[in-house]
Design an enzyme around this catalytic site. Structure first.
Site, mmCIF file in Angstrom:
data_model
loop_
_atom_site.group_PDB
_atom_site.id
_atom_site.type_symbol
_atom_site.label_atom_id
_atom_site.label_comp_id
_atom_site.label_asym_id
_atom_site.label_seq_id
_atom_site.Cartn_x
_atom_site.Cartn_y
_atom_site.Cartn_z
ATOM 1 C CE1 TYR A 39 50.309 23.891 -6.358
ATOM 2 C CE2 TYR A 39 50.429 25.422 -4.524
ATOM 3 C CZ TYR A 39 49.795 24.968 -5.656
ATOM 4 O OH TYR A 39 48.655 25.606 -6.095
ATOM 5 C CG HIS A 97 45.429 20.661 -6.598
ATOM 6 N ND1 HIS A 97 46.779 20.641 -6.337
ATOM 7 C CD2 HIS A 97 45.221 21.827 -7.256
ATOM 8 C CE1 HIS A 97 47.350 21.732 -6.808
ATOM 9 N NE2 HIS A 97 46.424 22.463 -7.381
#
Length: 269
Positions: A39, A97
């Site tokens: 991110y 992830h």
């Protein structure tokens, strides 16, 4: 289960936007923050947490290892960098992830490295994200007695992931729902609007309450303070059995999936 039922997602939030959103969320009572190496906002979140005055022990902090860091040494080193950015000695939860089933680094390596990060005290708990049933089975085989705190997956009224949910419940595995609002699609849904009207709520609160009622954790996001506050109040909304049945009928399966990068996704259940 130790994963908080309600938290703030920070996907796509960067720079001053993420600083403002996290500060607003903390002021509104949020005490769980979800981020990821991918991110590119861990540093900004760390700044806000350090300046907030909220005790570190009161905030449940989650980050995720990005696929480029899946080799053992890279995973451990990258998590240490994440801790530096977040200005903490330990995160509460670290996730893989994406499974990247056809990647160069096999699950045996990155999951074992994740367990090692837990042993070293870099993270209090570990988990996965976007794993299908087969991936969860393999993860548990690799990790043995080391528990998975959660599997963070896309779940919303139009993609209800029923096979995965059924498997997780049977195995005692916790699920965290992301994109619970289907990137805003729920706001215009006539069924959700009707249910919301009957409860004096809004459709976003209904979608979140639906997920919470099933035992999932949720991590909604918004750039608007009023929406952050409204989402947070979804924890107080109690839906009826009829409401839940009506929302169950909205499921259309894979056609509604939003997050599915070709290079990293598994074969979805």
């Amino acid at each position: 289960m130790t994963v908080p039922k309600f938290g703030l997602g920070t996907f796509r939030l960067k720079d001053d936007v993420v600083r403002r959103v996290v500060a607003d969320a903390l002021e509104l009572g949020y005490r769980a923050i979800d981020t990821a190496q991918g991110y590119d906002n861990e540093g900004e979140i760390g700044e806000v947490l350090a300046a907030s005055g909220v005790p570190r022990a009161d905030v449940y902090l989650t980050t995720k290892i990005k696929p480029a860091n899946y080799r053992r040494d890279a995973l451990l080193d990258s998590l240490r960098v994440s801790l530096e950015k977040l200005r903490v000695e330990q995160v509460d939860l670290t996730l893989i992830h994406w499974p990247v089933p056809n990647g160069e680094v096999r699950p045996e390596e990155y999951l074992s490295a994740l367990a090692e990060a837990r042993e070293q005290g870099l993270t209090r708990e570990i988990g996965v994200s976007n794993f299908n049933v087969a991936g969860l089975r393999r993860a548990r085989e690799i990790l043995g007695v080391v528990p998975l705190a959660t599997n963070q997956v896309e779940i919303h009224p139009y993609l209800q992931n029923r096979r995965l949910v059924e498997f997780a419940r049977g195995e005692g595995l916790h699920l965290t729902s992301y994109m619970t609002l289907a990137v805003g699609k729920v706001m215009d849904d006539p069924v959700l609007r009707d249910i919301a009207g009957a409860h004096g709520a809004n459709p976003a609160q209904v979608a979140l309450a639906w997920a919470l009622a099933q035992g999932f954790s949720v991590i909604p996001s918004s750039t608007k303070r009023e929406n952050l506050a409204g989402n947070f109040r979804a924890q107080d909304l109690q839906l009826t059995t009829e409401d839940m049945d009506r929302i169950a009928a909205l499921d259309v399966g894979e056609a509604a999936r939003i997050a599915s990068p070709e290079s990293a996704r598994p074969v979805w259940d």
